[in-house]
Design a protein around this motif. Sequence first.
Motif, PDB file in Angstrom:
ATOM      1  N   TYR A   8       1.869  16.241   0.348  1.00 40.66           N
ATOM      2  CA  TYR A   8       2.303  17.613   0.592  1.00 40.66           C
ATOM      3  C   TYR A   8       3.395  17.890  -0.439  1.00 40.66           C
ATOM      4  O   TYR A   8       4.445  17.236  -0.438  1.00 40.66           O
ATOM      5  CB  TYR A   8       2.803  17.768   2.026  1.00 40.66           C
ATOM      6  N   ASP A   9       3.156  18.882  -1.283  1.00 39.62           N
ATOM      7  CA  ASP A   9       3.813  18.943  -2.576  1.00 39.62           C
ATOM      8  C   ASP A   9       4.204  20.375  -2.925  1.00 39.62           C
ATOM      9  O   ASP A   9       3.612  21.336  -2.436  1.00 39.62           O
ATOM     10  CB  ASP A   9       2.802  18.404  -3.610  1.00 39.62           C
ATOM     11  N   PHE A  10       5.231  20.510  -3.758  1.00 37.03           N
ATOM     12  CA  PHE A  10       5.551  21.777  -4.424  1.00 37.03           C
ATOM     13  C   PHE A  10       5.857  21.435  -5.867  1.00 37.03           C
ATOM     14  O   PHE A  10       6.638  20.512  -6.137  1.00 37.03           O
ATOM     15  CB  PHE A  10       6.745  22.466  -3.766  1.00 37.03           C
ATOM     16  N   PHE A  11       5.279  22.158  -6.790  1.00 35.39           N
ATOM     17  CA  PHE A  11       5.293  21.739  -8.193  1.00 35.39           C
ATOM     18  C   PHE A  11       6.698  21.496  -8.735  1.00 35.39           C
ATOM     19  O   PHE A  11       6.926  20.575  -9.520  1.00 35.39           O
ATOM     20  CB  PHE A  11       4.547  22.769  -9.060  1.00 35.39           C
ATOM     21  N   ALA A  12       7.683  22.325  -8.333  1.00 32.91           N
ATOM     22  CA  ALA A  12       9.021  22.252  -8.920  1.00 32.91           C
ATOM     23  C   ALA A  12      10.009  21.445  -8.090  1.00 32.91           C
ATOM     24  O   ALA A  12      11.179  21.350  -8.463  1.00 32.91           O
ATOM     25  CB  ALA A  12       9.564  23.665  -9.140  1.00 32.91           C
ATOM     26  N   SER A  13       9.575  20.875  -6.995  1.00 33.35           N
ATOM     27  CA  SER A  13      10.472  20.059  -6.175  1.00 33.35           C
ATOM     28  C   SER A  13      10.784  18.745  -6.885  1.00 33.35           C
ATOM     29  O   SER A  13       9.880  17.962  -7.182  1.00 33.35           O
ATOM     30  CB  SER A  13       9.827  19.768  -4.814  1.00 33.35           C
ATOM     31  N   ASN A  14      12.065  18.494  -7.154  1.00 33.94           N
ATOM     32  CA  ASN A  14      12.457  17.220  -7.763  1.00 33.94           C
ATOM     33  C   ASN A  14      11.948  16.042  -6.947  1.00 33.94           C
ATOM     34  O   ASN A  14      11.467  15.040  -7.493  1.00 33.94           O
ATOM     35  CB  ASN A  14      13.986  17.117  -7.844  1.00 33.94           C
ATOM     36  N   CYS A  15      12.096  16.153  -5.634  1.00 28.24           N
ATOM     37  CA  CYS A  15      11.779  15.024  -4.762  1.00 28.24           C
ATOM     38  C   CYS A  15      10.281  14.752  -4.718  1.00 28.24           C
ATOM     39  O   CYS A  15       9.844  13.595  -4.781  1.00 28.24           O
ATOM     40  CB  CYS A  15      12.331  15.289  -3.368  1.00 28.24           C
ATOM     41  N   ALA A  16       9.478  15.804  -4.618  1.00 27.86           N
ATOM     42  CA  ALA A  16       8.027  15.622  -4.635  1.00 27.86           C
ATOM     43  C   ALA A  16       7.560  15.113  -5.995  1.00 27.86           C
ATOM     44  O   ALA A  16       6.638  14.293  -6.089  1.00 27.86           O
ATOM     45  CB  ALA A  16       7.333  16.935  -4.287  1.00 27.86           C
ATOM     46  N   TRP A  17       8.208  15.577  -7.038  1.00 26.18           N
ATOM     47  CA  TRP A  17       7.860  15.167  -8.397  1.00 26.18           C
ATOM     48  C   TRP A  17       8.047  13.659  -8.570  1.00 26.18           C
ATOM     49  O   TRP A  17       7.241  12.981  -9.213  1.00 26.18           O
ATOM     50  CB  TRP A  17       8.726  15.956  -9.365  1.00 26.18           C
ATOM     51  N   ARG A  18       9.112  13.106  -7.987  1.00 27.89           N
ATOM     52  CA  ARG A  18       9.320  11.650  -8.063  1.00 27.89           C
ATOM     53  C   ARG A  18       8.120  10.900  -7.495  1.00 27.89           C
ATOM     54  O   ARG A  18       7.674   9.891  -8.050  1.00 27.89           O
ATOM     55  CB  ARG A  18      10.546  11.242  -7.255  1.00 27.89           C
ATOM     56  N   VAL A  19       7.627  11.393  -6.371  1.00 28.56           N
ATOM     57  CA  VAL A  19       6.491  10.728  -5.731  1.00 28.56           C
ATOM     58  C   VAL A  19       5.250  10.849  -6.608  1.00 28.56           C
ATOM     59  O   VAL A  19       4.491   9.885  -6.764  1.00 28.56           O
ATOM     60  CB  VAL A  19       6.245  11.307  -4.324  1.00 28.56           C
ATOM     61  N   ARG A  20       5.033  12.014  -7.207  1.00 26.25           N
ATOM     62  CA  ARG A  20       3.908  12.158  -8.139  1.00 26.25           C
ATOM     63  C   ARG A  20       4.033  11.158  -9.283  1.00 26.25           C
ATOM     64  O   ARG A  20       3.044  10.539  -9.704  1.00 26.25           O
ATOM     65  CB  ARG A  20       3.855  13.588  -8.706  1.00 26.25           C
ATOM     66  N   ASN A  21       5.257  11.004  -9.800  1.00 26.17           N
ATOM     67  CA  ASN A  21       5.469  10.033 -10.880  1.00 26.17           C
ATOM     68  C   ASN A  21       5.013   8.636 -10.464  1.00 26.17           C
ATOM     69  O   ASN A  21       4.320   7.940 -11.219  1.00 26.17           O
ATOM     70  CB  ASN A  21       6.952   9.984 -11.265  1.00 26.17           C
ATOM     71  N   VAL A  22       5.417   8.223  -9.277  1.00 29.00           N
ATOM     72  CA  VAL A  22       5.087   6.873  -8.815  1.00 29.00           C
ATOM     73  C   VAL A  22       3.584   6.736  -8.575  1.00 29.00           C
ATOM     74  O   VAL A  22       2.969   5.729  -8.960  1.00 29.00           O
ATOM     75  CB  VAL A  22       5.889   6.514  -7.551  1.00 29.00           C
ATOM     76  N   LEU A  23       2.979   7.726  -7.952  1.00 25.82           N
ATOM     77  CA  LEU A  23       1.540   7.672  -7.688  1.00 25.82           C
ATOM     78  C   LEU A  23       0.750   7.560  -8.990  1.00 25.82           C
ATOM     79  O   LEU A  23      -0.173   6.740  -9.107  1.00 25.82           O
ATOM     80  CB  LEU A  23       1.100   8.906  -6.901  1.00 25.82           C
ATOM     81  N   HIS A  24       1.118   8.360  -9.978  1.00 27.29           N
ATOM     82  CA  HIS A  24       0.400   8.297 -11.256  1.00 27.29           C
ATOM     83  C   HIS A  24       0.714   6.999 -11.999  1.00 27.29           C
ATOM     84  O   HIS A  24      -0.179   6.419 -12.639  1.00 27.29           O
ATOM     85  CB  HIS A  24       0.753   9.510 -12.118  1.00 27.29           C
ATOM     86  N   TRP A  25       1.956   6.543 -11.931  1.00 27.63           N
ATOM     87  CA  TRP A  25       2.322   5.297 -12.604  1.00 27.63           C
ATOM     88  C   TRP A  25       1.520   4.122 -12.053  1.00 27.63           C
ATOM     89  O   TRP A  25       1.053   3.263 -12.791  1.00 27.63           O
ATOM     90  CB  TRP A  25       3.819   5.043 -12.440  1.00 27.63           C
ATOM     91  N   LYS A  26       1.340   4.103 -10.744  1.00 31.25           N
ATOM     92  CA  LYS A  26       0.600   3.022 -10.111  1.00 31.25           C
ATOM     93  C   LYS A  26      -0.913   3.251 -10.131  1.00 31.25           C
ATOM     94  O   LYS A  26      -1.673   2.377  -9.713  1.00 31.25           O
ATOM     95  CB  LYS A  26       1.078   2.854  -8.659  1.00 31.25           C
ATOM     96  N   GLY A  27      -1.334   4.424 -10.580  1.00 29.86           N
ATOM     97  CA  GLY A  27      -2.758   4.720 -10.630  1.00 29.86           C
ATOM     98  C   GLY A  27      -3.384   4.880  -9.260  1.00 29.86           C
ATOM     99  O   GLY A  27      -4.542   4.499  -9.048  1.00 29.86           O
ATOM    100  N   ILE A  28      -2.638   5.459  -8.331  1.00 27.81           N
ATOM    101  CA  ILE A  28      -3.118   5.639  -6.960  1.00 27.81           C
ATOM    102  C   ILE A  28      -3.717   7.039  -6.819  1.00 27.81           C
ATOM    103  O   ILE A  28      -2.998   8.036  -6.945  1.00 27.81           O
ATOM    104  CB  ILE A  28      -1.966   5.461  -5.948  1.00 27.81           C
ATOM    105  N   PRO A  29      -5.006   7.151  -6.554  1.00 30.20           N
ATOM    106  CA  PRO A  29      -5.607   8.482  -6.369  1.00 30.20           C
ATOM    107  C   PRO A  29      -5.062   9.148  -5.103  1.00 30.20           C
ATOM    108  O   PRO A  29      -4.831   8.483  -4.090  1.00 30.20           O
ATOM    109  CB  PRO A  29      -7.103   8.181  -6.227  1.00 30.20           C
ATOM    110  N   TYR A  30      -4.882  10.457  -5.176  1.00 24.46           N
ATOM    111  CA  TYR A  30      -4.381  11.178  -4.005  1.00 24.46           C
ATOM    112  C   TYR A  30      -4.833  12.627  -4.054  1.00 24.46           C
ATOM    113  O   TYR A  30      -5.199  13.146  -5.107  1.00 24.46           O
ATOM    114  CB  TYR A  30      -2.852  11.099  -3.935  1.00 24.46           C
ATOM    115  N   GLU A  31      -4.801  13.252  -2.898  1.00 27.32           N
ATOM    116  CA  GLU A  31      -5.069  14.681  -2.790  1.00 27.32           C
ATOM    117  C   GLU A  31      -3.735  15.417  -2.692  1.00 27.32           C
ATOM    118  O   GLU A  31      -2.741  14.858  -2.227  1.00 27.32           O
ATOM    119  CB  GLU A  31      -5.888  14.984  -1.533  1.00 27.32           C
ATOM    120  N   THR A  32      -3.736  16.668  -3.125  1.00 27.07           N
ATOM    121  CA  THR A  32      -2.530  17.488  -3.042  1.00 27.07           C
ATOM    122  C   THR A  32      -2.723  18.610  -2.034  1.00 27.07           C
ATOM    123  O   THR A  32      -3.755  19.278  -2.037  1.00 27.07           O
ATOM    124  CB  THR A  32      -2.194  18.111  -4.411  1.00 27.07           C
TER     125      THR A  32
END
Length: 220
Positions: A10-34
């Motif tokens: 559950y995400d908002f494009f400009a949220s610093n906090c949500a963005w951190r989680v996106r960074n980690v998910l992509h870094w680890k290569g974990i597929p996810y839905e938004t």
Amino acid sequence: MATSDSIVLYDFFASNCAWRVRNVLHWKGIPYETRSVNLLAGEQHKPAFLKINPYGAVPVLYIDNRFITQSVAICEYLDETRPEKRVFPEDPYEKAQVRRIVEIINSYLVPLQNPTTAKKHSNDPEEQLAWSMDFFTKGFTVVEKLLAETSGRYSVGDDVTFADMALVPQVWRAKRLKPDFSRFPNIMRVYKELLQLEAFGKAHAANHKDCPEDIRGDVC
């Protein structure tokens, strides 16, 4: 509808906090839905969302048939349950260095640079900007000094860590204040290195599907 094996952010494009989680998910290569939650439209206060997170904020991650809130807690969970490409070092001292940087960003900079917080200080946009700039300068000065001690190629040594996941959103969001970034050479050196990494590009707010057209692609 999410299934038991789904991972949903559950995400908002400009949220610093949500963005951190996106960074980690992509870094680890974990597929996810938004699932987008428009904070500007107040969707975080709707009853359906408050059932998921009574605090009314993003991010929320649905994973392993559970909901987890708060970005640091989410990313620690990801690191412990999916330890490939760790973002929290196993060495206790190195982990402490990561946490030092993250705490300045998460506990000091983000809350005090939030436009909602600034509006509590004043209704005058110029006073809001000056107030936010004061906290930005103090916080970035501390982070700059920490990176002088800890950084190699990235924030803590030569491996990507959660400190980097927190740093990139904070620098990009601070651009609205139009600061003199030349005062923070260590921060900007690490920031530019991180922007070269594919995972950080995929997670970037300017590349998010909900990013407004006028800032889409502005990843610098």
